[in-house]
Design a protein around this motif. Sequence first.
Motif, mmCIF file in Angstrom:
data_model
loop_
_atom_site.group_PDB
_atom_site.id
_atom_site.type_symbol
_atom_site.label_atom_id
_atom_site.label_comp_id
_atom_site.label_asym_id
_atom_site.label_seq_id
_atom_site.Cartn_x
_atom_site.Cartn_y
_atom_site.Cartn_z
ATOM 1 N N PRO A 53 0.726 -0.918 0.229
ATOM 2 C CA PRO A 53 -0.004 -0.115 -0.029
ATOM 3 C C PRO A 53 0.837 1.486 -0.164
ATOM 4 O O PRO A 53 2.329 1.504 0.373
ATOM 5 C CB PRO A 53 -0.632 -0.380 1.548
ATOM 6 N N SER A 54 0.049 2.538 -0.412
ATOM 7 C CA SER A 54 0.866 3.606 -0.061
ATOM 8 C C SER A 54 1.288 4.048 1.518
ATOM 9 O O SER A 54 0.492 3.725 2.547
ATOM 10 C CB SER A 54 -0.382 4.476 -0.723
ATOM 11 N N GLY A 55 2.589 4.115 1.289
ATOM 12 C CA GLY A 55 3.460 4.403 2.555
ATOM 13 C C GLY A 55 3.854 3.597 3.165
ATOM 14 O O GLY A 55 4.667 3.780 4.113
ATOM 15 N N CYS A 56 4.458 2.207 2.740
ATOM 16 C CA CYS A 56 4.843 1.453 3.466
ATOM 17 C C CYS A 56 6.164 1.280 3.622
ATOM 18 O O CYS A 56 6.625 0.510 3.646
ATOM 19 C CB CYS A 56 4.100 0.000 2.577
ATOM 20 N N GLY A 57 6.587 2.348 2.596
ATOM 21 C CA GLY A 57 8.641 2.059 2.379
ATOM 22 C C GLY A 57 8.969 1.314 1.095
ATOM 23 O O GLY A 57 10.062 1.247 0.909
ATOM 24 N N LYS A 58 7.562 0.991 0.414
ATOM 25 C CA LYS A 58 8.518 -0.270 -1.196
ATOM 26 C C LYS A 58 9.836 0.810 -1.764
ATOM 27 O O LYS A 58 10.919 0.229 -2.199
ATOM 28 C CB LYS A 58 7.407 -0.444 -1.564
ATOM 29 N N THR A 59 9.439 2.281 -2.406
ATOM 30 C CA THR A 59 9.943 2.607 -2.929
ATOM 31 C C THR A 59 11.459 3.284 -1.982
ATOM 32 O O THR A 59 12.299 3.502 -2.397
ATOM 33 C CB THR A 59 9.333 4.324 -3.313
ATOM 34 N N THR A 60 10.624 3.391 -1.078
ATOM 35 C CA THR A 60 11.796 4.539 0.335
ATOM 36 C C THR A 60 13.509 3.069 0.160
ATOM 37 O O THR A 60 14.576 3.148 -0.352
ATOM 38 C CB THR A 60 11.834 4.226 1.106
ATOM 39 N N THR A 61 12.807 1.906 0.019
ATOM 40 C CA THR A 61 13.045 0.717 0.281
ATOM 41 C C THR A 61 14.580 0.583 -1.360
ATOM 42 O O THR A 61 15.527 0.308 -1.008
ATOM 43 C CB THR A 61 12.786 -0.379 0.500
ATOM 44 N N MET A 62 13.714 0.558 -2.479
ATOM 45 C CA MET A 62 14.510 0.631 -3.940
ATOM 46 C C MET A 62 15.437 1.513 -3.787
ATOM 47 O O MET A 62 16.750 1.434 -3.670
ATOM 48 C CB MET A 62 13.066 0.438 -4.913
ATOM 49 N N ARG A 63 14.719 2.940 -3.360
ATOM 50 C CA ARG A 63 15.932 3.811 -3.780
ATOM 51 C C ARG A 63 17.242 3.852 -2.662
ATOM 52 O O ARG A 63 18.076 5.120 -3.330
ATOM 53 C CB ARG A 63 15.615 5.168 -3.543
ATOM 54 N N MET A 64 16.883 2.918 -1.893
ATOM 55 C CA MET A 64 18.280 3.469 -0.478
ATOM 56 C C MET A 64 19.841 1.995 -1.746
ATOM 57 O O MET A 64 20.255 2.328 -1.398
ATOM 58 C CB MET A 64 18.092 2.399 0.893
ATOM 59 N N ILE A 65 18.295 1.488 -2.402
ATOM 60 C CA ILE A 65 20.098 0.322 -2.976
ATOM 61 C C ILE A 65 20.999 2.011 -3.854
ATOM 62 O O ILE A 65 22.387 0.819 -3.791
ATOM 63 C CB ILE A 65 19.060 -0.154 -4.221
ATOM 64 N N ASN A 66 20.372 2.275 -4.464
ATOM 65 C CA ASN A 66 21.379 3.265 -5.102
ATOM 66 C C ASN A 66 21.839 4.923 -4.455
ATOM 67 O O ASN A 66 22.577 6.083 -4.819
ATOM 68 C CB ASN A 66 21.095 3.113 -6.218
ATOM 69 N N ARG A 67 21.386 4.569 -3.312
ATOM 70 C CA ARG A 67 21.863 5.146 -2.491
ATOM 71 C C ARG A 67 20.897 6.982 -2.741
ATOM 72 O O ARG A 67 21.711 7.901 -2.335
ATOM 73 C CB ARG A 67 23.193 5.242 -1.845
ATOM 74 N N LEU A 68 20.108 7.432 -3.975
ATOM 75 C CA LEU A 68 19.248 8.488 -3.827
ATOM 76 C C LEU A 68 18.474 8.049 -2.317
ATOM 77 O O LEU A 68 18.598 9.516 -2.140
ATOM 78 C CB LEU A 68 18.263 7.583 -4.798
ATOM 79 N N ILE A 69 18.564 7.193 -2.036
ATOM 80 C CA ILE A 69 18.187 8.053 0.097
ATOM 81 C C ILE A 69 18.843 6.761 0.511
ATOM 82 O O ILE A 69 18.979 5.819 0.825
ATOM 83 C CB ILE A 69 16.453 6.947 0.089
ATOM 84 N N GLU A 70 19.760 7.490 1.790
ATOM 85 C CA GLU A 70 20.390 7.369 2.481
ATOM 86 C C GLU A 70 19.755 6.446 3.980
ATOM 87 O O GLU A 70 19.194 6.846 4.483
ATOM 88 C CB GLU A 70 21.321 8.176 2.899
#
Length: 398
Positions: A53-70
């Motif tokens: 669902p929206s807000g579950c952190g799936k995009t955040t998790t993915m973007r940590m792989i390439n460190r767009l989010i630390e």
Amino acid sequence: MSDTNSNGGSGNGSGAQIELRNVTKRYAGQKIAAVDNVNLTIPAGEIVMFVGPSGCGKTTTMRMINRLIEPTDGEILIGGEDVRKKDPNELRRHIGYVIQAGGLFPHMTVADNIALVPKMLGWTASKIAERVREMLALVGLEPGQFANRYPRQLSGGQQQRVGVARALAADPPVLLMDEPFGAVDPITRAHLQDELLSLQDELSKTIVFVTHDFDEAVKLGDRIVILAEGSKIVQYDEPGAILANPADDFVRGFIGEGGAMKLLNVTRLADIELANVASAGPGDTAAQVLEKVNNSEVPWAVVLDDSKRPVRWITAETLAEIDGPIGDHSNADNGDHNAQITISGRSTVQEALEALLKADQNVVPVTVRRRYVGSVTLNVVQNAINQLRDKAKAGGRK
């Protein structure tokens, strides 16, 4: 969170295994972590879908792989190397990234968009130009027609193809895709999904794909990660296993109605027993091929070229009239046909049934990396449906 790993391994293609070890992301001023202690192994060369669902952190998790989010805590390894020990910009040049509408730079031509990362890596101009042409052809866009266009001159589907071409231009082992097909119409979306599967069949990248659409996850994923708040992994498995045996009511809610029918759209031809259909090369003698045909399930043989790609069907009747090699002999009056309709081993049982309905005969060649591996018939489809029915019933009893 408990460790939720699939079977690991380095894979056979150009992809690299990704490992998330106790990965957490906390934002300042928030008591609850956006991503809380995630453990996950993504096998090399597979497409793994993140659904939740929206807000579950799936995009955040993915973007940590390439460190767009630390990450706040934990380790992320690609091919065994810790991404947090690499320069972020250098890391991203070796990880493809695709978002909605391709994320193209509007002031740059299609060719310049695709050439962006190779230029950063210091490739020569001639090598870059060759790669741009190669990538446009790979995603089905004629280089001479599209290379000098600007993104505004493209349709949504064409922009998305360019986005994929740009992400693959430097041949990265990992491709991250953040709801890339969410902004296009359903027909274009289905075509783009099919093209991604065809590309993956050739390239074997490790693809992490975020989507809200469970049906898309079923169609594309080798595995699906179903996430709840804080990126808690509720279930991580192959699509068929999730459909047949959902972990809980939360997962059942994502599957929706008709889970058993969706098994048709998740079982791939490469995973079922195909028909015993004779195959031959143009140098084989008619007598040799006829003997194969007489021992097969259908009265035809599929003729392959030197690269083992299906070219045409030849019937027993035609073979009986030939003395020596079959060469280019064919006879439409005897039922010979070009083998123009083929289907990938990554295609589903549902897609196989549709292909059979379109074909001139009741058999369609199946290819993996464009090489012939067997054929699908109505009997093959029926046997697969029977096995899926038994699997669904067994899952429902658990």
